[in-house]
Design a protein around this motif. Structure first.
Motif, PDB file in Angstrom:
ATOM      1  N   HIS A 194       0.873  -1.153  -0.025  1.00  0.00           N
ATOM      2  CA  HIS A 194       0.018  -0.057  -0.289  1.00  0.00           C
ATOM      3  C   HIS A 194       0.803   1.186  -0.036  1.00  0.00           C
ATOM      4  CE1 HIS A 194      -3.394  -2.565   1.161  1.00  0.00           C
ATOM      5  NE2 HIS A 194      -2.583  -2.959   2.183  1.00  0.00           N
ATOM      6  N   PRO A 195       1.594   1.541  -1.279  1.00  0.00           N
ATOM      7  CA  PRO A 195       2.602   2.677  -1.175  1.00  0.00           C
ATOM      8  C   PRO A 195       1.896   3.999  -0.893  1.00  0.00           C
ATOM      9  CG  PRO A 195       2.264   1.832  -3.367  1.00  0.00           C
ATOM     10  CD  PRO A 195       1.703   0.962  -2.233  1.00  0.00           C
ATOM     11  N   LYS A 196       0.646   4.331  -0.923  1.00  0.00           N
ATOM     12  CA  LYS A 196      -0.062   5.614  -0.599  1.00  0.00           C
ATOM     13  C   LYS A 196      -0.420   5.599   0.625  1.00  0.00           C
ATOM     14  CE  LYS A 196      -1.467   6.107  -5.426  1.00  0.00           C
ATOM     15  NZ  LYS A 196      -2.495   6.065  -6.469  1.00  0.00           N
ATOM     16  N   TYR A 197      -0.513   4.524   1.465  1.00  0.00           N
ATOM     17  CA  TYR A 197      -0.942   4.762   2.812  1.00  0.00           C
ATOM     18  C   TYR A 197       0.326   5.175   3.647  1.00  0.00           C
ATOM     19  CZ  TYR A 197      -5.342   2.374   2.027  1.00  0.00           C
ATOM     20  OH  TYR A 197      -6.426   2.063   1.312  1.00  0.00           O
ATOM     21  N   GLU A 198       0.139   5.655   4.742  1.00  0.00           N
ATOM     22  CA  GLU A 198       1.222   5.934   5.696  1.00  0.00           C
ATOM     23  C   GLU A 198       0.942   5.283   6.986  1.00  0.00           C
ATOM     24  OE1 GLU A 198       2.618   9.921   8.677  1.00  0.00           O
ATOM     25  OE2 GLU A 198       1.766  10.287   6.113  1.00  0.00           O
ATOM     26  N   PHE A 199       1.976   4.203   7.397  1.00  0.00           N
ATOM     27  CA  PHE A 199       1.570   3.405   8.340  1.00  0.00           C
ATOM     28  C   PHE A 199       2.391   3.841   9.762  1.00  0.00           C
ATOM     29  CE2 PHE A 199       0.764   0.802   4.639  1.00  0.00           C
ATOM     30  CZ  PHE A 199      -0.445   0.286   5.212  1.00  0.00           C
ATOM     31  N   SER A 200       1.565   3.765  10.864  1.00  0.00           N
ATOM     32  CA  SER A 200       2.089   4.279  12.114  1.00  0.00           C
ATOM     33  C   SER A 200       1.785   3.028  13.220  1.00  0.00           C
ATOM     34  CB  SER A 200       1.350   5.317  12.691  1.00  0.00           C
ATOM     35  OG  SER A 200       1.399   6.411  11.947  1.00  0.00           O
ATOM     36  N   LEU A 201       2.517   3.292  14.189  1.00  0.00           N
ATOM     37  CA  LEU A 201       2.237   1.850  15.229  1.00  0.00           C
ATOM     38  C   LEU A 201       1.383   2.583  16.536  1.00  0.00           C
ATOM     39  CD1 LEU A 201       5.698   0.278  15.480  1.00  0.00           C
ATOM     40  CD2 LEU A 201       3.607  -0.362  14.338  1.00  0.00           C
ATOM     41  N   ILE A 202       0.738   1.697  17.047  1.00  0.00           N
ATOM     42  CA  ILE A 202      -0.004   2.259  18.477  1.00  0.00           C
ATOM     43  C   ILE A 202       0.462   1.172  19.224  1.00  0.00           C
ATOM     44  CG2 ILE A 202      -2.252   2.106  19.706  1.00  0.00           C
ATOM     45  CD1 ILE A 202      -3.406   2.799  16.600  1.00  0.00           C
ATOM     46  N   MET A 203       0.877   1.915  20.392  1.00  0.00           N
ATOM     47  CA  MET A 203       1.604   0.923  21.652  1.00  0.00           C
ATOM     48  C   MET A 203       1.158   1.439  22.947  1.00  0.00           C
ATOM     49  SD  MET A 203       5.657   1.152  21.616  1.00  0.00           S
ATOM     50  CE  MET A 203       5.703   0.600  19.848  1.00  0.00           C
ATOM     51  N   GLY A 204       1.174   0.731  24.058  1.00  0.00           N
ATOM     52  CA  GLY A 204       1.168   1.071  25.243  1.00  0.00           C
ATOM     53  C   GLY A 204       2.629   1.551  25.670  1.00  0.00           C
ATOM     54  N   GLU A 205       2.641   2.509  26.878  1.00  0.00           N
ATOM     55  CA  GLU A 205       3.972   3.035  27.398  1.00  0.00           C
ATOM     56  C   GLU A 205       4.885   1.821  27.825  1.00  0.00           C
ATOM     57  OE1 GLU A 205       2.914   7.203  29.429  1.00  0.00           O
ATOM     58  OE2 GLU A 205       2.455   5.504  30.443  1.00  0.00           O
ATOM     59  N   ASP A 206       4.089   0.544  28.234  1.00  0.00           N
ATOM     60  CA  ASP A 206       4.912  -0.375  28.663  1.00  0.00           C
ATOM     61  C   ASP A 206       5.869  -0.958  27.595  1.00  0.00           C
ATOM     62  OD1 ASP A 206       2.326  -1.107  27.615  1.00  0.00           O
ATOM     63  OD2 ASP A 206       2.353  -3.098  28.578  1.00  0.00           O
ATOM     64  N   ASN A 207       5.076  -0.966  26.306  1.00  0.00           N
ATOM     65  CA  ASN A 207       5.976  -1.381  25.114  1.00  0.00           C
ATOM     66  C   ASN A 207       6.991  -0.435  24.561  1.00  0.00           C
ATOM     67  OD1 ASN A 207       4.788  -4.102  24.502  1.00  0.00           O
ATOM     68  ND2 ASN A 207       3.138  -3.067  23.526  1.00  0.00           N
ATOM     69  N   LEU A 208       6.461   0.932  24.860  1.00  0.00           N
ATOM     70  CA  LEU A 208       7.631   1.877  24.410  1.00  0.00           C
ATOM     71  C   LEU A 208       8.757   1.715  25.296  1.00  0.00           C
ATOM     72  CD1 LEU A 208       8.432   4.466  23.005  1.00  0.00           C
ATOM     73  CD2 LEU A 208       7.125   5.621  24.850  1.00  0.00           C
ATOM     74  N   ASN A 209       8.545   1.105  26.500  1.00  0.00           N
ATOM     75  CA  ASN A 209       9.843   1.293  27.368  1.00  0.00           C
ATOM     76  C   ASN A 209      10.822   0.053  26.878  1.00  0.00           C
ATOM     77  OD1 ASN A 209       9.424   3.071  29.158  1.00  0.00           O
ATOM     78  ND2 ASN A 209       8.419   1.776  30.858  1.00  0.00           N
ATOM     79  N   SER A 210      10.368  -0.896  26.099  1.00  0.00           N
ATOM     80  CA  SER A 210      11.145  -2.105  25.610  1.00  0.00           C
ATOM     81  C   SER A 210      11.302  -1.839  23.887  1.00  0.00           C
ATOM     82  CB  SER A 210      10.527  -3.365  25.858  1.00  0.00           C
ATOM     83  OG  SER A 210       9.399  -3.581  25.183  1.00  0.00           O
ATOM     84  N   LEU A 211      10.930  -0.656  23.413  1.00  0.00           N
ATOM     85  CA  LEU A 211      11.264  -0.541  22.041  1.00  0.00           C
ATOM     86  C   LEU A 211      12.509  -0.746  21.654  1.00  0.00           C
ATOM     87  CD1 LEU A 211       9.899   0.462  19.418  1.00  0.00           C
ATOM     88  CD2 LEU A 211      10.464   2.711  19.838  1.00  0.00           C
ATOM     89  N   HIS A 212      13.652  -0.381  22.273  1.00  0.00           N
ATOM     90  CA  HIS A 212      15.069  -0.329  21.924  1.00  0.00           C
ATOM     91  C   HIS A 212      15.560  -1.521  21.843  1.00  0.00           C
ATOM     92  CE1 HIS A 212      15.051  -0.786  26.426  1.00  0.00           C
ATOM     93  NE2 HIS A 212      16.027  -1.075  26.363  1.00  0.00           N
ATOM     94  N   LYS A 213      14.840  -2.627  22.244  1.00  0.00           N
ATOM     95  CA  LYS A 213      15.116  -4.093  22.117  1.00  0.00           C
ATOM     96  C   LYS A 213      14.615  -4.723  20.838  1.00  0.00           C
ATOM     97  CE  LYS A 213      15.460  -4.771  27.093  1.00  0.00           C
ATOM     98  NZ  LYS A 213      14.656  -5.493  28.377  1.00  0.00           N
TER      99      LYS A 213
END
Length: 193
Positions: free
Chosen positions: A95-114
């Motif tokens: 879907h090249p015309k769409y812009e995709f973003s992620l939805i996550m809880g703060e708890d997942n943000l804490n482990s994003l660097h992994k």
């Protein structure tokens, strides 16, 4: 069009998931929310995880009256084990015309660097974060990151694990589930053993 991807096993999907998805659809600049059902990892035995098609069907049932929210089985078609960075690349190609973003809880943000190639994800995709109780300290480099948007969504401390355990113990969980999801689960005797 901006699509927010909300990943989960949704085992089962419950009102907490819908409240977060609907909040993101109505109170952000996202046009649609795709609830991406994570497939069963064939290399892991997980007795409590319902078959993929049952979980996808329940997400479809739960979202049918929400025009901005839909179920997605995109990860069912990708090689396992799968990584979010690969799913995003696949979706962007499809879907090249769409812009995709992620939805996550703060708890997942804490482990994003992994996460595998998290820098690539942050370089190319926005992340919409909803609050969680007891999520710990947010990494400093994520606090004012231009791609990370923290939204004041309702804090919902309801888990699928709690629902499954309650069903097993014979408790009434009807208020925690969309009606059609409860009827489907009850009809199929899911989580009762």
């Amino acid at each position: 069009m901006k699509i927010g991807l909300y990943f989960g096993t949704f085992n089962p999907i419950h009102i907490g998931h819908l409240i977060i998805a609907n909040h993101m659809a109505e109170h952000s600049d996202l046009d649609q929310i795709w609830m991406v059902v994570t497939p069963h990892n064939p290399h892991k035995k997980k007795k409590t995880l319902l078959d993929d098609h049952h979980r996808l069907h329940m997400v479809n049932l739960a979202t049918e009256s929400y025009p901005k929210i839909q179920a997605s089985d995109i990860e069912f078609k990708l090689p396992q084990p799968n990584y979010t960075v690969h799913t995003l690349a696949h979706l962007q190609e499809k879907h090249p015309k769409y812009e995709f973003s992620l939805i996550m809880g703060e708890d997942n943000l804490n482990s994003l660097h992994k996460w595998k190639n998290y820098e690539v994800i942050l370089q190319n995709h926005d992340i919409y974060v909803y609050p969680r109780l007891n999520s710990g300290e947010i990494e400093e480099h994520f606090i004012n990151h231009p791609k990370i948007h923290r939204l004041g969504a309702p804090v919902i401390e309801l888990s699928s694990t709690f629902i499954r355990n309650s069903i097993k113990d014979g408790k009434n969980v009807i208020p925690m589930l969309p009606n059609k999801v409860w009827e489907y689960m009850d009809h199929n005797l899911f989580y009762k053993k």
